[in-house]
Each structure stands twice: as C-alpha cells, then as structure tokens.
Write a protein that holds these residues in place. Structure first.
Motif, PDB file in Angstrom:
ATOM      1  N   GLU A 298       0.778  -1.157  -0.100  1.00 28.51           N
ATOM      2  CA  GLU A 298       0.092   0.055  -0.001  1.00 28.51           C
ATOM      3  C   GLU A 298       0.848   1.280   0.023  1.00 28.51           C
ATOM      4  OE1 GLU A 298      -3.843  -1.257   2.522  1.00 28.51           O
ATOM      5  OE2 GLU A 298      -1.974  -1.197   3.592  1.00 28.51           O
ATOM      6  N   VAL A 299       2.133   1.062  -0.022  1.00 35.23           N
ATOM      7  CA  VAL A 299       3.060   2.091   0.111  1.00 35.23           C
ATOM      8  C   VAL A 299       4.164   2.053  -0.711  1.00 35.23           C
ATOM      9  CG1 VAL A 299       2.648   2.561   2.767  1.00 35.23           C
ATOM     10  CG2 VAL A 299       4.458   1.250   2.153  1.00 35.23           C
ATOM     11  N   MET A 300       4.658   3.401  -1.340  1.00 36.94           N
ATOM     12  CA  MET A 300       5.870   3.126  -1.834  1.00 36.94           C
ATOM     13  C   MET A 300       7.127   3.559  -1.181  1.00 36.94           C
ATOM     14  SD  MET A 300       4.888   3.112  -5.238  1.00 36.94           S
ATOM     15  CE  MET A 300       6.482   3.651  -6.219  1.00 36.94           C
ATOM     16  N   ALA A 301       7.907   2.569  -1.103  1.00 44.06           N
ATOM     17  CA  ALA A 301       8.976   2.416   0.143  1.00 44.06           C
ATOM     18  C   ALA A 301      10.198   1.769  -0.689  1.00 44.06           C
ATOM     19  CB  ALA A 301       8.847   1.587   1.225  1.00 44.06           C
ATOM     20  N   ASP A 302      11.281   2.522  -0.513  1.00 45.15           N
ATOM     21  CA  ASP A 302      12.624   2.070  -1.439  1.00 45.15           C
ATOM     22  C   ASP A 302      13.118   0.812  -0.848  1.00 45.15           C
ATOM     23  OD1 ASP A 302      12.697   4.339  -2.825  1.00 45.15           O
ATOM     24  OD2 ASP A 302      14.053   5.505  -1.661  1.00 45.15           O
ATOM     25  N   CYS A 303      13.309  -0.106  -1.771  1.00 42.00           N
ATOM     26  CA  CYS A 303      13.856  -1.311  -1.517  1.00 42.00           C
ATOM     27  C   CYS A 303      13.122  -2.272  -0.410  1.00 42.00           C
ATOM     28  CB  CYS A 303      15.334  -1.311  -0.603  1.00 42.00           C
ATOM     29  SG  CYS A 303      16.420  -0.264  -1.625  1.00 42.00           S
ATOM     30  N   LEU A 304      11.842  -2.083  -0.407  1.00 39.86           N
ATOM     31  CA  LEU A 304      10.792  -2.761   0.381  1.00 39.86           C
ATOM     32  C   LEU A 304      10.647  -4.211  -0.395  1.00 39.86           C
ATOM     33  CD1 LEU A 304       9.168  -3.661   2.809  1.00 39.86           C
ATOM     34  CD2 LEU A 304       7.232  -2.200   1.672  1.00 39.86           C
ATOM     35  N   HIS A 305      10.425  -4.197  -1.531  1.00 34.36           N
ATOM     36  CA  HIS A 305      10.252  -5.461  -2.582  1.00 34.36           C
ATOM     37  C   HIS A 305      11.340  -6.440  -2.011  1.00 34.36           C
ATOM     38  CE1 HIS A 305      10.209  -8.063  -5.960  1.00 34.36           C
ATOM     39  NE2 HIS A 305       8.960  -7.960  -5.628  1.00 34.36           N
TER      40      HIS A 305
END
Length: 385
Positions: A298-305
């Motif tokens: 639900e969020v855009m977060a660097d490197c979370l994937h």
C-alpha cells in the motif's frame, strides 16, 4: 468422474475426473506427499472450489487418475484450456501462427499447476508402479482425443526424462528461473560473507534503507495468520494487479480456503509502519523449499520489495532448515542478490506435423539462447568463488 478404462496389459486403468474433490483427500495426498504444497489436494481444491479454476475461467479440470483394481495408484493434475493465461510458459505465438493458417489451437490439454510456475513433480505414483508404463497409458489418453496439443509445464528433470523415454517425439522447451540454494551458510551473515565485498555492502545498505523508513518486517506462520492479516494481504495482492490495469487471477475465497485447510504451508511476511501493516508477501513451504508467490504494498518504499520478497525468505530458510528458496518467475535483479539460474524444461505434444516441426525448430534455437544466457548469468553471480 469417468469410469476407469479397461485395464491394460500391466493391470492399470485410467479415469478422468472433472474436480479434484471427486477423489478423497487422503487418497490423493497419500500419493503426492507433503514435499510440494501445490500438488496437494487442499491447494488444488481451493483453486476449484473458489471458482478461480473452472470452465468459465478457461480452466476445465480434467485430472487423469490411474487405478489398479479399485485402488488409486496415480494422479496427474490436468486441464483443458481455452487460452494460455496463467501458465508462464508462453505459447501465444504458436497459437497465433496456427490460427492465422486456418487451424484451431484451442482447446488444448495441459498438465500443470494453475497460476504456479514452481518446478516440482506432476505425475504422482504409488511405490512400485512402473513410471514408463503409466506414462504410456496417460499419453494415449490425450493422443486419442480431438485436440491439437498437450503441454507439461514445470516438471522436475527426472520426470521430463521419463516422459521423453515413454513418448519419443515430444518437443522440449528450455527456460530459466532464479533460485536461492543453501550452501551451508548457517545464518544470513554467513550468506553475506560468501559474497563479494561490494554486493555484501549493497545488500546491507538496502536493508538499512528499509529500516530507516520506519518499516519493520514480521513473519507469521500457520495459525498465527489470522483473518485480519489475510484480509490485509489480499488488499495488497490486488494492488499489484490493479497497477497493471487488471484483476488478480485468485480471489479472496481461495486464500481463505488455504488458511483453513493448509495453514502449515503458509508463511506471511508482513511489513509494518508505526505498527500498522502496509505491505505483505505470502509464501508457501514444503519440506525442503520455500516458495515466494504473492506480493503487494500500500506504500511506495525504497527497497521494500527486495526485503520482503527476497531477504526475509532467505532468513526464513536458514532459520527453518529449508535448503531452497524459489521466489517466483522472472527477474534478473535476483541474480545480484544471490539467486542462481535454474534451468527449466517443459514438454509439448503437437499432433499436426506441420506445426510440430515449426515449433521444434523454434524451441531448438531458443534453447541455445537460453543456455548461453544461463552460462553468462552463472559467471555473474556475486559470490567470491
């Protein structure tokens, strides 16, 4: 369920069932075991009972079963398909060429696990049964039908070899995925220490980036995955597909049925921000392998994937003694994170010799390119040795 055919000279007979529920769960699972969750009765039944796999979605179950007398001794999950969605071994070009030439490509026969590009066994047999004899009998069931093609997808190498022996003339197609294999690392730091200094620093930097954004990761297993956690995961799963302008193949009922009937196979990786879940990845696990399958945020977060879908899975394998992590299909970015190329093979029967010969030439040329790519990828792995 069709009545079993007359036994052949080996005493085997074959029957086709239009729902896995036609076979008692314990009888099916006694053959397939618990190494590969996608072959289990619970997984296949969840697909069918939820409506995700059904004739009106282009997946008509036509499971092939083998019998010795009144005893079930073999199962091969199979479907009649009116399209090629959800398979991950793409034959759209073959279908288009044949139909432009005036032929009919569909329906086709398929032996695979729907929406699941995970290598594993496809034909499950009771101990002592002759595999080649069983395959020859099964092959006769689709060779005698009025269909153009049959396809076997994501089977293990030994099974592919046996099919080629049992039915010469099958076309072999090559593919590749990226998978992680434990090489005695011990823990995640041990895994990193086996890598080059540059890649080790980069992975640690990516993990710090996730933490610096206020995100924490949590792994839930089995009964710890409650209804709220599953509902949140499903919202995230749908976001992944909505970003591409379409709906996911699987519905909420499918995942709920998995939670109820196969909880021991589920691992939910949840990312939280200020204590609230904001992203999730759902994996399944067998006796030796973790399978990363479904993801959304639900969020855009660097490197979370990378953290949720790769590093958390590796840590889970190392903590639980699982030797392999299959994070799903595609993605060269996995290579630099320690996932090695794994060669895949599919098999294809094409009844018309004109299309057969054209596809065979294509697969031969494509296979050489795939092998060259695998060798290049292996040379680029970020390990010291």
């Amino acid at each position: 369920m069709t009545a079993p055919s007359r036994p052949d000279q080996t005493g085997l007979s074959i029957s086709c069932v239009d729902a896995v529920a036609a076979i008692p769960r314990d009888e099916w699972n006694a053959l397939v075991g618990d190494d590969h969750p996608f072959l289990r009765h619970e997984f296949l039944h969840a697909l069918e009972a939820s409506g995700a796999v059904a004739p009106d979605t282009g997946w008509a179950p036509r499971h092939l079963t083998l019998w010795r007398g009144g005893v079930l001794v073999g199962v091969l999950p199979s479907y009649d398909k009116t399209h090629s969605y959800g398979e991950y071994v793409f034959d759209w070009g073959w279908a288009d060429a044949w139909e432009r030439a005036g032929g009919e490509y569909y329906p086709k026969a398929l032996s695979a696990i729907p929406f699941t590009p995970a290598p594993g066994p496809r034909l499950a047999l009771a101990p002592g049964e002759d595999r080649l004899a069983a395959m020859q009998l099964l092959a006769g069931s689709w060779e005698g039908r009025d269909i153009l093609t049959w396809h076997l997808l994501f089977a293990e190498d030994a099974e592919v070899d046996d099919w080629c022996t049992a039915r010469p003339g099958l076309i072999e197609r090559r593919g590749v995925q990226f998978q992680w294999q434990d090489a005695g690392y011990g823990d995640f730091d041990g895994f990193l220490m086996a890598m080059t200094s540059r890649r080790r620093k980069e992975i640690r930097r990516e993990r710090r980036i996730v933490a610096d954004q206020g995100l924490s990761l949590h792994r839930l297993e089995g009964e710890a995955i409650d209804a709220d956690a599953l509902e949140h995961f499903y919202r995230c799963y749908q976001i992944t597909y909505l970003e591409r302008g379409r709906q996911g193949y699987l519905n909420a009922e499918f995942f709920q049925r998995l939670r109820e009937s196969l909880p021991e196979a589920l691992v939910l990786i949840q990312a939280r921000l200020e204590g609230k879940p904001v992203a999730a990845a759902l994996c399944l696990q067998g006796r030796h392998t973790l399978y990363g399958r479904y993801w959304g945020s639900e969020v855009m977060a660097d490197c979370l994937h990378f953290e949720a879908c790769y590093y958390q899975g590796i840590e889970h394998c190392l903590e639980r003694g699982l030797s392999r992590f299959d994070p799903g299909t595609q993605g060269e970015h996995k290579l630099t994170r320690g996932f090695s190329p794994r060669r895949l093979r599919s098999l294809h029967h094409i009844a018309d010799p004109r299309l057969h010969d054209a596809v065979a030439r294509f697969c031969h040329e494509e296979g050489a390119q795939v092998e060259a790519y695998c060798q290049q990828a292996e040379a680029s792995l970020p390990f010291k040795h």
